[in-house]
Design an enzyme around this catalytic site. Sequence first.
Site, short mmCIF file in Angstrom:
data_model
loop_
_atom_site.label_atom_id
_atom_site.label_comp_id
_atom_site.label_asym_id
_atom_site.label_seq_id
_atom_site.Cartn_x
_atom_site.Cartn_y
_atom_site.Cartn_z
N HIS A 1 0.92 5.76 -1.02
CA HIS A 1 0.21 6.95 -1.48
C HIS A 1 1.06 7.61 -2.58
CE1 HIS A 1 -2.86 7.72 1.95
NE2 HIS A 1 -2.47 6.46 2.00
N HIS B 1 -8.81 7.40 -1.91
CA HIS B 1 -7.76 6.97 -1.00
C HIS B 1 -6.44 6.81 -1.79
CE1 HIS B 1 -6.60 4.05 2.51
NE2 HIS B 1 -5.65 4.90 2.20
N TYR C 1 9.25 -13.31 -22.86
CA TYR C 1 9.96 -12.21 -22.22
C TYR C 1 10.68 -12.76 -20.99
CZ TYR C 1 10.94 -7.79 -19.94
OH TYR C 1 11.58 -6.73 -19.35
N HIS D 1 0.86 -1.18 0.00
CA HIS D 1 0.00 0.00 0.00
C HIS D 1 0.90 1.23 0.00
CE1 HIS D 1 -3.13 2.83 0.80
NE2 HIS D 1 -2.74 3.09 2.02
N ASP E 1 1.80 -4.71 -20.97
CA ASP E 1 2.80 -5.69 -20.56
C ASP E 1 2.45 -6.27 -19.18
OD1 ASP E 1 4.45 -5.62 -22.79
OD2 ASP E 1 5.73 -4.04 -22.00
#
Lengths: 235, 235, 235, 235
Positions: free
Chosen positions: B100, B174, B232, B98, B123
Site C-alpha cells: 500500500h 485498493h 543497459y 503487494h 525505462d
Amino acid sequence: MANFNYQDIREAAYESNMQLPKLGLVLFTFGNVSVVDRAKGVFAIKPSGVPYEKLSPENMVIVDFEGDTIEGDMRPSSDTKTHAVLYKHWENIGGIVHTHSTYATAWAQSQRDIPIFGTTHADHLTTDIPCAPPMADHMIKGNYEYETGFQILNHFKDHGLDYREVEMILVGNHAPFTWGKTAEKAVYNSAVLETVAQMALLTEQINPNAPRLKDSLIKKHFERKHGPDSYYGQQ
Amino acid sequence: MANFNYQDIREAAYESNMQLPKLGLVLFTFGNVSVVDRAKGVFAIKPSGVPYEKLSPENMVIVDFEGDTIEGDMRPSSDTKTHAVLYKHWENIGGIVHTHSTYATAWAQSQRDIPIFGTTHADHLTTDIPCAPPMADHMIKGNYEYETGFQILNHFKDHGLDYREVEMILVGNHAPFTWGKTAEKAVYNSAVLETVAQMALLTEQINPNAPRLKDSLIKKHFERKHGPDSYYGQQ
Amino acid sequence: MANFNYQDIREAAYESNMQLPKLGLVLFTFGNVSVVDRAKGVFAIKPSGVPYEKLSPENMVIVDFEGDTIEGDMRPSSDTKTHAVLYKHWENIGGIVHTHSTYATAWAQSQRDIPIFGTTHADHLTTDIPCAPPMADHMIKGNYEYETGFQILNHFKDHGLDYREVEMILVGNHAPFTWGKTAEKAVYNSAVLETVAQMALLTEQINPNAPRLKDSLIKKHFERKHGPDSYYGQQ
Amino acid sequence: MANFNYQDIREAAYESNMQLPKLGLVLFTFGNVSVVDRAKGVFAIKPSGVPYEKLSPENMVIVDFEGDTIEGDMRPSSDTKTHAVLYKHWENIGGIVHTHSTYATAWAQSQRDIPIFGTTHADHLTTDIPCAPPMADHMIKGNYEYETGFQILNHFKDHGLDYREVEMILVGNHAPFTWGKTAEKAVYNSAVLETVAQMALLTEQINPNAPRLKDSLIKKHFERKHGPDSYYGQQ
C-alpha cells in the site's frame, strides 16, 4: 530510586510514548500517550513538555479520571484532562494518543472529515474519519482540555459513531486523538491515520472527483480484519 | 526447530519481504511478497499480520496454486488467493509483491492510469501504468481475494496488455500489485512504481497540460533496457 | 587484483558516485557520475546498472571523448556518450552528474524551465534553470545518447547560456544533468537543483502569481558567492 | 591548539549549529546559528561556507555588534551583519538562526505571511508569521546583509510586532530568520516554523477556504504555554 507503584502502566506508557518519535509522528514534545489501569481507576501519562529522550517509566505521571495527579513529581501533559474525560466515559479503551502529526493536523486545520477513498482506510474503519468542529467560545475560555474531551464525546454521540469501531478523531483547528483497547493499538491507529490522511490528500490532487469507496468494498475490507469471520492476522 | 522443506523459496521470500520496509514501501504489516517454486507447484508467502521484525524464513507459509496451505503453522497473507491466481495463469512470473505504498495507492484510489510522462517510466514499460476498475459487487461479496486475481487477469486481457512487459497494476480503490521473473525483480518494480507515481503527480502539478512522452522516446528507452539490442547493464 | 591505471579519477569517480544515494538523489542504479583527466583525454564513469553497494574504484570504466572504452571489463553507463560529448566541447568542466532525482525530473517531465524565485536559486545561478525540449525523432532514433549531448550543447548556444555560469540543465521528458569544475561540485549542483526544484513547485502552490526574483537581488546573491568581490566561504 | 576565549558561546554556537542538519533544516552549508554574550558585547557565529562535519567550537568566529571580527582566523557567515543588527537593537535575544528550510523558504518566495490555521501555530505565536517584503534596490546594492537586519526591524516596527512574542520572520524572496532567549530556543523555533509552514500549505490544499483560527483559541493556546498562568511544561 524512589519506590513507585503502578509499574505496569508506567512501563507501558513509557514504551508507547517512545514509539511516537520512531514513527515520525511528533516533533520535539508535541504528543503524548496514556495507558489506563481500570481496576485502580488511574492512568499513566507523559509529563508535560519533557523531551522524549528524557522520558523514563519513572517520570510518567499517575492521574485519576478527574485529572488529578495521584503520584509523580512532574506536571502531567497539558492534555491530561481530555484523556481523563475519555477514559471516564468510554469504558472499553485502554490507551489514548494525541499527536500533531503533519497530514492529520492539516486535515484538522481544514475542518474536513477525511473521506474514505480506499481499502487502506476501510481496513480500519467504515466511515469517513470524523472532524469535530472547533469548540464554542465559552468552552474554550473555561476548562479547555476538559471541554475538549466533551467535544469529542458529543461529536460521536451526535453523529451516531461508536468509539469501539471508530478509534480516531480530528479536533477542528487542533489535531488528532486516537485510542484503542491498548496503548499499542492507539499508537498504531495514530500512524494509520497519518498515512490515510496523506493518501486522501494525494488522491484529491490526482483526481478532484475521486469517488468515495463503494459500500461493498468498505464492508468487505473491514470484515476481513474485524468481523466475526475475520481472516486477517493470526488467531 | 522443526524440519522444514522448501528452504530455497522460504529464504527468498523472507529476504524479499524484508526489503519492503527498507525501501519505505510499507507501514507496519501492509504488504507481502511471495516466491514461487514452479517445479513443486507451490509458493512461499508472508504470514498474515506479522510485523516485519518477527519474520523469519521458517514462518513463511507454503501454499499451492489453489491457495491452500501445504506447510506452515500460521495463516498466510490475506491476499494469498490473489497471488495464487496470478501464479496459476501467468506461468512466467517468479515473484509477486503487494504493497500500500503511498503514491501508488493514491493513484489507485483516484482510479486513474498513471500517464507515461518521462524516461524513468519508459525505462520500465511502454504504456501507462494500468489501473483496473473496482470490482463488481458480486465479486467483492464472493471470494474476494480470488476474484481480485481475475480482475487483474481480465484487465490485462481486455486491454491487450502482456504481463511479461507490463509488470505492475493498480487495483482501483485498493493498491498496487507488481511481479517479475524473480521476487527481487518484483520488489524492484514496486519501488520503481512508487517513484514513477510520485513523479507523475508532481508533473501534473507543475504543468497540468504536460504531454505524454512521445512514441520515439518511449521506444528508445525501453529498448535500451529490454530490447534485443539492449545496452543497459552488464551482459 | 589487476594493476589499474588512472587511479586518481577512478577514486574520485567512485567517491562521487557514492554521494548520490547518501544525498537521496538516486533509487537503485538511476544515476551516474564521471570525472575527467584532461591531460590524458579520458574520463572515469560508473559501470552500467551496477548497484551502488557493489561499486569500487576498480570497476569504474575509463572512456575517451568518443565514448570508447579504454580500460575496464564492464560496460560503462548507458549515458556515457552524453558525458563524452560534454567533455569534448566544454573544456572547463571536470565532472558530470546525471540523476533522476524526483523533483528535478518532474520539472523535466513538465517541460518547463524552473523559475528563479529566491536567493537559494540565485546563490548558484542568475537565470531560470533551463529545460531543453525533447529531441527530434531522428535524433532519438539515431545515436541517442550522443545526440542528447548535442541537445544540451545546442540549447545552451541557442539561449546564450554559458556552461561555466549555468552548471545544470533539465532534458525535457528525461531528467537533469549537472556539471562543475570538479565532480564534487557537480554532485553538489545536483543536490542544489533538487532542492531548488522542490522549493519552486511549493512556491507556485502557495502563490500561483509568485513573482520571479528581482534583478537587484539576483545580482547581489550571485556576486556574494561568485563575483570578483565574493565574500562567501573561506578564501 | 590556540588559546581561545569566549569558550562558553563558542561551545553553545557549535552545539546549536550542529542541530540544524540533525533536524533536517539545512542542505550542505545553507544555514547558521549565533550565540551572544551580552556582557562582552560579542557573539559567536558559524564560519562561512564550512560544512557542518568540519565545525568545532574552535572555528566559531567571534564578532561584535558592528559585525567586525574580534577573534578567529576564518571569515564569519556571510549573514553576520544581519545577526549583528538584530543583537544590537533587540536586547532580549540570546541566539539567532538562519536557514533555507524547504517549506519556510517556499512561503518566503511566495511573499505571503503564513496564516494561523491551528493550535500548533498558536502554541508559539498569536499572529500570522510575518513575511517582510523584498528590500528596495538601494538597500540591496548597498550594505546588503546590514540592511537585511533593518528590513526585519522595520517590518516589526511598522506592523506593531514585538520580537519577544513573535520570534520568527520570513524575508521575502529569501528565507527565514528565527531567534529566542537562547540559541537552543532559536533552533527550536526554526524547526517549529518549518513544520507550521508545511501544515499551512497542506491546509490550503485540502481546503482553499480554510478559516484562520478563531481568537478565543489563539488566546487559549498561547496562554497555556506563555501567559502568566501557563501550565505547559515543568515549572
